[in-house]
Write an enzyme that holds these catalytic residues in place. Structure first.
Site, PDB file in Angstrom:
ATOM      1  N   ASP A 240       0.755  -1.355   0.154  1.00 48.28           N
ATOM      2  CA  ASP A 240      -0.111  -0.018  -0.115  1.00 48.28           C
ATOM      3  C   ASP A 240       0.722   1.278  -0.048  1.00 48.28           C
ATOM      4  O   ASP A 240       2.204   1.267   0.221  1.00 48.28           O
ATOM      5  CB  ASP A 240      -0.872   0.016   1.271  1.00 48.28           C
ATOM      6  CG  ASP A 240      -0.386  -0.401   2.595  1.00 48.28           C
ATOM      7  OD1 ASP A 240       1.117  -0.561   2.570  1.00 48.28           O
ATOM      8  OD2 ASP A 240      -1.142  -0.781   3.511  1.00 48.28           O
TER       9      ASP A 240
ATOM     10  N   ASN B 256      -7.649  -2.811  13.834  1.00 49.10           N
ATOM     11  CA  ASN B 256      -9.294  -3.137  13.629  1.00 49.10           C
ATOM     12  C   ASN B 256      -9.129  -4.452  12.471  1.00 49.10           C
ATOM     13  O   ASN B 256     -10.437  -4.667  12.076  1.00 49.10           O
ATOM     14  CB  ASN B 256      -9.732  -1.870  12.997  1.00 49.10           C
ATOM     15  CG  ASN B 256      -9.029  -1.518  11.563  1.00 49.10           C
ATOM     16  OD1 ASN B 256      -8.110  -2.281  11.391  1.00 49.10           O
ATOM     17  ND2 ASN B 256      -9.433  -0.346  10.985  1.00 49.10           N
TER      18      ASN B 256
HETATM   19  C1  F6R Z   1       1.662  -1.599   6.109  1.00 51.45           C
HETATM   20  C2  F6R Z   1       0.012  -2.345   6.296  1.00 51.45           C
HETATM   21  C3  F6R Z   1      -0.644  -2.296   7.223  1.00 51.45           C
HETATM   22  C4  F6R Z   1       0.249  -2.736   8.673  1.00 51.45           C
HETATM   23  C5  F6R Z   1      -0.611  -2.719   9.926  1.00 51.45           C
HETATM   24  C6  F6R Z   1       0.063  -3.036  11.223  1.00 51.45           C
HETATM   25  O1  F6R Z   1       2.007  -1.880   4.920  1.00 51.45           O
HETATM   26  O2  F6R Z   1      -0.357  -2.473   5.230  1.00 51.45           O
HETATM   27  O3  F6R Z   1      -1.631  -3.174   7.166  1.00 51.45           O
HETATM   28  O4  F6R Z   1       0.708  -3.750   8.423  1.00 51.45           O
HETATM   29  O5  F6R Z   1      -1.467  -1.372   9.974  1.00 51.45           O
HETATM   30  O6  F6R Z   1       1.013  -1.923  11.657  1.00 51.45           O
HETATM   31  P1  F6R Z   1       2.029  -2.054  12.396  1.00 51.45           P
HETATM   32  O7  F6R Z   1       3.036  -3.028  11.882  1.00 51.45           O
HETATM   33  O8  F6R Z   1       2.781  -0.637  12.571  1.00 51.45           O
HETATM   34  O9  F6R Z   1       1.457  -2.319  13.610  1.00 51.45           O
END
Ligand code: F6R
Length: 239
Positions: free
Chosen positions: A67, A136
């Site tokens: 993303d 979420n």
């Molecule tokens: C990042 C992504 C998100 C993260 C998720 C967890 O490219 O696609 O889905 O993997 O928000 O974020 P963290 O690892 O910072 O807790």
């Protein structure tokens, strides 16, 4: 589904890096699906360490990221392109021309979504996809919804996601409100998926995703249907 409880974050990162480096060693021209966020940082660090020891060579690898924010100027330090350059790409010998992220700065975002899906198809799909888990239940930026978003799509980021990402910006107002994300279809078509989850604050949502109903209201629950999913987590409680 294989679920592995790691001793600590270093252990989690080493285990995830082990799977990825084995993939690269077995298939030096593989396609890696990569994620940003805090969860995979240790994995990238471990891979960089092994690269520096000549144990793994990324010169033939192609990467596609999940993303990118919409509307951050090119080179913005919080763009996911910058994150990947700083955290991983500039430390290894991957060919910069073989690193792909969605472009959140084009005029026609719908066209960009189609281009990204076609790109992944043209690459022959993703050999191994690393995922983090949102509070979420999101994977990529596929937020809870009434239906699984199959294709690369533009999302309005949910309140919890904006709050969680505000730690990287000067204020919550600066966090972009939209992002472009790979859809569930490309994620689910990855031949192998590794979900890395670190911290007790993720325990409830991880448990729900792995053992609860499969529903687009918990996007990660779809992973229960994947034929080759490895979950590596580090929480005090056992799943
Ligand atoms: C990042 C992504 C998100 C993260 C998720 C967890 O490219 O696609 O889905 O993997 O928000 O974020 P963290 O690892 O910072 O807790």
């Amino acid at each position: 589904m294989k679920v592995i409880k790691a001793k600590d974050y270093a252990d989690l990162s080493r285990k995830a890096a082990n799977i990825i480096s084995a993939q690269v060693i077995m298939n030096p021209k593989c396609v890696l699906g990569l994620a940003t966020g805090s969860s995979p940082i240790g994995t990238y660090k471990q891979l960089i360490e092994w690269y520096n020891k000549d144990d793994v060579d990324f010169s033939g690898v192609t990467s596609v990221n999940l993303d990118e924010y919409v509307g951050l100027p090119e080179g913005h330090e919080q763009s996911y392109r910058s994150f990947m350059e700083e955290t991983f790409f500039k430390h290894i010998n991957i060919n910069p021309a073989s690193t792909f992220l969605p472009d959140g700065n084009v005029e026609d975002l719908e066209k960009e979504c189609a281009r990204y899906d076609n790109l992944i198809t043209d690459l022959g799909g993703i050999d191994i996809q690393i995922l983090g888990l949102g509070h979420n239940g999101h994977i990529g930026f596929n937020e809870p919804d009434d239906a699984f978003e199959k294709m690369t799509n533009i999302v309005d980021l949910g309140e919890t996601t904006i709050q969680a990402n505000a730690r990287f910006f000067a204020s919550e107002e600066e966090v972009p409100k939209k992002a472009i994300t790979m859809g569930i279809r490309a994620i689910m078509q990855a031949k192998k998926i590794i979900l890395v989850v670190n911290g007790n604050d993720k325990y409830d949502i991880l448990k729900k995703a792995l053992t609860g109903a499969i529903t687009p209201h918990v996007p990660a629950s779809v992973l229960q249907l994947h034929a080759d999913l490895t979950v590596i987590y580090c929480c005090d409680q056992e799943i």
